[in-house]
Design a protein around this motif. Structure first.
Motif, PDB file in Angstrom:
ATOM      1  N   UNK A 133       0.826   5.988 172.443  1.00 42.14           N
ATOM      2  CA  UNK A 133       1.068   7.150 171.596  1.00 42.14           C
ATOM      3  C   UNK A 133       0.902   8.430 172.392  1.00 42.14           C
ATOM      4  N   UNK A 134       1.333   9.541 171.793  1.00 39.90           N
ATOM      5  CA  UNK A 134       1.237  10.835 172.446  1.00 39.90           C
ATOM      6  C   UNK A 134      -0.147  11.440 172.206  1.00 39.90           C
ATOM      7  N   UNK A 135      -0.295  12.740 172.312  1.00 46.29           N
ATOM      8  CA  UNK A 135      -1.597  13.390 172.299  1.00 46.29           C
ATOM      9  C   UNK A 135      -2.365  13.113 170.997  1.00 46.29           C
ATOM     10  N   UNK A 136      -3.657  12.822 171.137  1.00 44.47           N
ATOM     11  CA  UNK A 136      -4.491  12.367 170.020  1.00 44.47           C
ATOM     12  C   UNK A 136      -4.463  13.306 168.818  1.00 44.47           C
ATOM     13  N   UNK A 137      -4.436  14.614 169.070  1.00 44.96           N
ATOM     14  CA  UNK A 137      -4.627  15.577 167.987  1.00 44.96           C
ATOM     15  C   UNK A 137      -3.580  15.442 166.886  1.00 44.96           C
ATOM     16  N   UNK A 138      -2.371  15.012 167.227  1.00 42.70           N
ATOM     17  CA  UNK A 138      -1.331  14.855 166.205  1.00 42.70           C
ATOM     18  C   UNK A 138      -1.710  13.754 165.211  1.00 42.70           C
ATOM     19  N   UNK A 139      -2.256  12.664 165.719  1.00 45.46           N
ATOM     20  CA  UNK A 139      -2.650  11.543 164.859  1.00 45.46           C
ATOM     21  C   UNK A 139      -3.900  11.896 164.054  1.00 45.46           C
ATOM     22  N   UNK A 140      -4.811  12.629 164.684  1.00 44.47           N
ATOM     23  CA  UNK A 140      -5.995  13.088 163.969  1.00 44.47           C
ATOM     24  C   UNK A 140      -5.587  13.930 162.761  1.00 44.47           C
ATOM     25  N   UNK A 141      -4.688  14.856 162.988  1.00 48.05           N
ATOM     26  CA  UNK A 141      -4.250  15.773 161.931  1.00 48.05           C
ATOM     27  C   UNK A 141      -3.563  15.028 160.796  1.00 48.05           C
ATOM     28  N   UNK A 142      -2.688  14.092 161.121  1.00 47.05           N
ATOM     29  CA  UNK A 142      -1.939  13.371 160.100  1.00 47.05           C
ATOM     30  C   UNK A 142      -2.824  12.379 159.331  1.00 47.05           C
ATOM     31  N   UNK A 143      -3.812  11.807 160.010  1.00 46.74           N
ATOM     32  CA  UNK A 143      -4.672  10.828 159.361  1.00 46.74           C
ATOM     33  C   UNK A 143      -5.714  11.473 158.453  1.00 46.74           C
ATOM     34  N   UNK A 144      -6.205  12.647 158.846  1.00 50.43           N
ATOM     35  CA  UNK A 144      -7.393  13.187 158.180  1.00 50.43           C
ATOM     36  C   UNK A 144      -7.150  14.401 157.299  1.00 50.43           C
ATOM     37  N   UNK A 145      -6.025  15.063 157.461  1.00 50.88           N
ATOM     38  CA  UNK A 145      -5.792  16.279 156.673  1.00 50.88           C
ATOM     39  C   UNK A 145      -5.777  15.952 155.180  1.00 50.88           C
ATOM     40  N   UNK A 146      -6.550  16.709 154.408  1.00 48.74           N
ATOM     41  CA  UNK A 146      -6.557  16.542 152.960  1.00 48.74           C
ATOM     42  C   UNK A 146      -5.346  17.199 152.326  1.00 48.74           C
ATOM     43  N   UNK A 147      -5.243  17.104 151.020  1.00 47.99           N
ATOM     44  CA  UNK A 147      -4.067  17.637 150.318  1.00 47.99           C
ATOM     45  C   UNK A 147      -3.912  19.145 150.546  1.00 47.99           C
ATOM     46  N   UNK A 148      -5.032  19.875 150.528  1.00 48.17           N
ATOM     47  CA  UNK A 148      -4.967  21.321 150.744  1.00 48.17           C
ATOM     48  C   UNK A 148      -4.536  21.636 152.167  1.00 48.17           C
ATOM     49  N   UNK A 149      -5.087  20.881 153.129  1.00 43.86           N
ATOM     50  CA  UNK A 149      -4.718  21.105 154.528  1.00 43.86           C
ATOM     51  C   UNK A 149      -3.270  20.713 154.770  1.00 43.86           C
ATOM     52  N   UNK A 150      -2.815  19.626 154.160  1.00 43.25           N
ATOM     53  CA  UNK A 150      -1.411  19.234 154.314  1.00 43.25           C
ATOM     54  C   UNK A 150      -0.475  20.330 153.792  1.00 43.25           C
ATOM     55  N   UNK A 151      -0.881  20.976 152.732  1.00 40.37           N
ATOM     56  CA  UNK A 151      -0.075  22.072 152.203  1.00 40.37           C
ATOM     57  C   UNK A 151      -0.073  23.258 153.159  1.00 40.37           C
ATOM     58  N   UNK A 152      -1.243  23.546 153.732  1.00 41.26           N
ATOM     59  CA  UNK A 152      -1.346  24.640 154.693  1.00 41.26           C
ATOM     60  C   UNK A 152      -0.540  24.354 155.955  1.00 41.26           C
ATOM     61  N   UNK A 153      -0.607  23.104 156.424  1.00 41.98           N
ATOM     62  CA  UNK A 153       0.029  22.737 157.680  1.00 41.98           C
ATOM     63  C   UNK A 153       1.483  22.292 157.502  1.00 41.98           C
ATOM     64  N   UNK A 154       1.960  22.266 156.255  1.00 46.51           N
ATOM     65  CA  UNK A 154       3.345  21.856 155.949  1.00 46.51           C
ATOM     66  C   UNK A 154       3.591  20.410 156.392  1.00 46.51           C
ATOM     67  N   UNK A 155       2.691  19.529 155.941  1.00 48.98           N
ATOM     68  CA  UNK A 155       2.777  18.111 156.298  1.00 48.98           C
ATOM     69  C   UNK A 155       2.752  17.257 155.030  1.00 48.98           C
ATOM     70  N   UNK A 156       3.846  17.218 154.268  1.00 45.33           N
ATOM     71  CA  UNK A 156       3.848  16.406 153.043  1.00 45.33           C
ATOM     72  C   UNK A 156       3.675  14.931 153.348  1.00 45.33           C
ATOM     73  N   UNK A 157       3.009  14.226 152.436  1.00 44.21           N
ATOM     74  CA  UNK A 157       2.806  12.786 152.597  1.00 44.21           C
ATOM     75  C   UNK A 157       4.142  12.055 152.690  1.00 44.21           C
ATOM     76  N   UNK A 158       4.182  11.026 153.511  1.00 43.32           N
ATOM     77  CA  UNK A 158       5.387  10.215 153.621  1.00 43.32           C
ATOM     78  C   UNK A 158       6.382  10.718 154.647  1.00 43.32           C
ATOM     79  N   UNK A 159       6.101  11.854 155.261  1.00 43.22           N
ATOM     80  CA  UNK A 159       7.016  12.390 156.267  1.00 43.22           C
ATOM     81  C   UNK A 159       6.838  11.638 157.584  1.00 43.22           C
TER      82      UNK A 159
END
Length: 214
Positions: A133-159
């Motif tokens: 896999x590529x740099x760890x931080x991307x997986x950390x962000x996608x695995x752990x971001x809560x609903x509020x953080x996903x909204x802030x980071x523009x990372x909807x579930x299932x993307x």
């Protein structure tokens, strides 16, 4: 020689000659350079208080990182952004760094500095082998971001993201490391707004990887 022995020799030469000393670590990827750096720093650098930081790096009971030297915490933070996983190594460094530790004429440690010389960015865009896999931080962000953080980071579930599609998925350890990464950013005086901006930029990088051109 053991890393502690190398560090002891360098420190002795520094005090004996009064001249700058250096340790150059070279070797193939996965040969243990990063681990050797940690051992050398454990020997050279005194423990510095970081104040309150109640995150457990091992995923066990809540612990504290404030007994780790500040320079080691800086490396831990950089590792999230600069290290990646290959089929042969869980934590391969993609960065070239120069670490300076400063002593005064009395042999008292006065601080340290990390200069990031280079980053192998090709690992972001190249096709990943299975279980890599590529740099760890991307997986950390996608695995752990809560609903509020996903909204802030523009990372909807299932993307799904092209830069991550062919590599291995994140896991529970990424969730723990994400909290450590955010805590360390705070330790190094990043504000909540700045931390949010960092992860929004990372999100933008992932979205750029999904662009297609005809």
């Amino acid at each position: 020689p053991h890393s502690y022995s190398v560090a002891k020799t360098v420190l002795s030469q520094l005090h004996t000659t009064g001249k700058d000393q250096g340790i150059l670590l070279i070797g193939e990827r996965g040969s243990g350079k990063s681990e050797a750096v940690r051992h050398i720093l454990q020997y050279l650098h005194p423990v510095l208080s970081l104040g309150s930081l109640s995150v457990s790096p091992t995923g066990g009971s809540p612990g504290s990182l404030n007994e780790l030297p500040l320079i080691q915490n800086a490396i831990m933070l950089l590792d999230s952004f600069c290290n990646f996983k290959t089929t042969h190594n869980e934590n391969t460094s993609g960065a070239v760094r120069m670490i300076q530790i400063v002593y005064d004429k009395y042999g008292v440690n006065r601080g340290a500095n990390i200069t990031q010389i280079g980053l192998d960015r090709s690992h972001l865009i190249t096709k990943k082998q299975l279980n890599a896999r590529t740099f760890h931080v991307f997986y950390e962000m996608l695995q752990a971001a809560g609903s509020k953080e996903r909204e802030q980071f523009l990372l909807p579930l299932g993307t799904s993201f092209a830069y991550l599609a062919s590599g291995s998925a994140g896991d529970y350890a990424d969730k723990i490391q994400f909290e450590i990464t955010k805590a360390l950013l705070s330790v190094f005086s990043f504000t909540k707004s700045e931390i949010s901006s960092i992860f929004r930029i990372l999100s933008a990088i992932l979205w750029i990887g999904n662009l297609e051109f005809e």
